[in-house]
Design a protein around this motif. Structure first.
Motif, mmCIF file in Angstrom:
data_model
loop_
_atom_site.group_PDB
_atom_site.id
_atom_site.type_symbol
_atom_site.label_atom_id
_atom_site.label_comp_id
_atom_site.label_asym_id
_atom_site.label_seq_id
_atom_site.Cartn_x
_atom_site.Cartn_y
_atom_site.Cartn_z
ATOM 1 N N SER A 108 92.252 65.972 70.721
ATOM 2 C CA SER A 108 92.422 66.452 72.085
ATOM 3 C C SER A 108 91.658 65.628 73.116
ATOM 4 N N GLY A 109 91.105 64.515 72.729
ATOM 5 C CA GLY A 109 90.551 63.572 73.687
ATOM 6 C C GLY A 109 89.043 63.556 73.848
ATOM 7 N N GLU A 110 88.350 64.640 73.479
ATOM 8 C CA GLU A 110 86.926 64.715 73.774
ATOM 9 C C GLU A 110 86.092 63.619 73.109
ATOM 10 N N GLU A 111 86.417 63.271 71.855
ATOM 11 C CA GLU A 111 85.673 62.202 71.186
ATOM 12 C C GLU A 111 85.894 60.872 71.914
ATOM 13 N N LEU A 112 87.127 60.606 72.272
ATOM 14 C CA LEU A 112 87.453 59.362 72.960
ATOM 15 C C LEU A 112 86.752 59.304 74.321
ATOM 16 N N TYR A 113 86.802 60.408 75.092
ATOM 17 C CA TYR A 113 86.155 60.420 76.404
ATOM 18 C C TYR A 113 84.640 60.260 76.268
ATOM 19 N N SER A 114 84.064 60.900 75.256
ATOM 20 C CA SER A 114 82.617 60.770 75.035
ATOM 21 C C SER A 114 82.255 59.303 74.815
ATOM 22 N N PHE A 115 83.042 58.649 73.987
ATOM 23 C CA PHE A 115 82.797 57.232 73.713
ATOM 24 C C PHE A 115 82.918 56.399 74.979
ATOM 25 N N GLN A 116 83.966 56.628 75.750
ATOM 26 C CA GLN A 116 84.203 55.810 76.929
ATOM 27 C C GLN A 116 83.144 56.014 78.006
ATOM 28 N N ILE A 117 82.626 57.227 78.126
ATOM 29 C CA ILE A 117 81.554 57.459 79.099
ATOM 30 C C ILE A 117 80.338 56.605 78.748
ATOM 31 N N LEU A 118 80.000 56.532 77.462
ATOM 32 C CA LEU A 118 78.864 55.718 77.046
ATOM 33 C C LEU A 118 79.191 54.229 77.063
ATOM 34 N N ASN A 119 80.313 53.860 76.465
ATOM 35 C CA ASN A 119 80.639 52.451 76.289
ATOM 36 C C ASN A 119 80.979 51.773 77.613
ATOM 37 N N LYS A 120 81.819 52.401 78.392
ATOM 38 C CA LYS A 120 82.294 51.786 79.632
ATOM 39 C C LYS A 120 81.507 52.266 80.855
ATOM 40 N N GLY A 121 81.248 53.586 80.897
ATOM 41 C CA GLY A 121 80.574 54.145 82.066
ATOM 42 C C GLY A 121 79.104 53.800 82.132
#
Length: 272
Positions: A108-121
């Motif tokens: 449902s996206g939460e793992e991916l969003y968590s990663f992107q906040i750290l990796n990209k954000g």
């Protein structure tokens, strides 16, 4: 009244689901499939096993099965200790930051969003390609919108605070038409992949995040999935699984342990 399904019923239904859809439902654990099938029966008001079997000839019903079968993740930064270690050891390092990451089971996206906040954000690793799998096209499209569950905003925020970073969770999302969305820049370089965890990207990747799914698989399927992931990782690549999950014996001896508590492993070799 809930439908009572025995072991033979579950074997029959999962075999038919495999025949219709091509996914290894029959190789998932019986207890897991019993829970998921009970969900379908209740959600879709199906009263008998026979009615479920009839519905397997209905294309819309089959799409609903694919949409609902993976277990949704309801929290961003679930298990904050894992995300803290991943960030400190890999994402914040110019030498170890991954150029490609595969999420074989993004429910449902939460793992991916968590990663992107750290990796990209946080770390501004802007060129990382993110591959993510789900058997439903509708769910893949939803994930790419970046919408997160408003009901769990306080949980997301509390988990983020436990990462002990200088930023605030609110820096990485915004409100639009009453919904909370991850900022658009964090959704760049996402590559949706129709299929489940045995459908690999077309190229080797430097990191695989496959948390809290291995425990739903039968032992033979665990071994098959682990082998596929090992072969998909670049030398020096990182594999993460859930903190309560074992890495199958056919792979554990081939991997180096990076963090035993957080279940982070490294394929021998170097990414650089």
């Amino acid at each position: 009244m809930a439908v009572s399904l025995g072991i033979n019923d579950i074997k029959e239904l999962t075999s038919l689901m495999h025949d219709k859809l091509g996914y290894p439902f029959h190789e998932l654990s019986t207890s897991f499939m019993k829970r998921r099938l009970s969900l379908f029966f209740d959600k879709l008001f199906i009263k008998t096993k026979e009615r479920f079997i009839e519905q397997l000839d209905n294309e819309l019903f089959l799409k609903s099965v694919l949409y609902n079968i993976p277990v949704e993740t309801t929290e961003l930064f679930r298990d904050p200790g894992f995300w803290r270690v991943l960030n400190n050891k890999f994402l914040s390092s110019n030498l170890l930051a991954p150029d490609s990451v595969w999420f074989p089971d993004v429910s449902s996206g939460e793992e991916l969003y968590s990663f992107q906040i750290l990796n990209k954000g946080i770390n501004h690793n802007n060129e990382t390609t993110i591959y993510y799998n789900h058997p439903s096209n509708a769910r893949l499209d939803e994930i790419k919108t970046g919408i997160i569950n408003n009901k769990n905003i306080e949980t997301h925020d509390n988990n983020f605070k436990r990462l002990e970073l200088e930023s605030e969770f609110s820096d990485f999302c915004h409100i639009h038409n009453g919904s909370t969305l991850i900022n658009e820049i964090l959704l760049e370089h996402l590559v949706p992949c129709k299929g489940w965890f045995l459908n690999t990207p077309n190229e080797p990747v430097s990191m695989i995040i496959f948390r809290n799914t291995m425990l739903y698989l039968s032992k033979p399927l665990q071994e098959k999935v682990a082998q596929v992931m090992y072969e998909t990782l670049k030398p020096g690549g990182i594999l993460t699984i859930g903190i309560k999950e074992p890495l199958p014996e056919n792979i554990i001896d081939k991997m180096e342990i990076v963090d035993e508590q957080e279940r982070i492993f490294k394929k021998p070799g170097s990414l650089v």
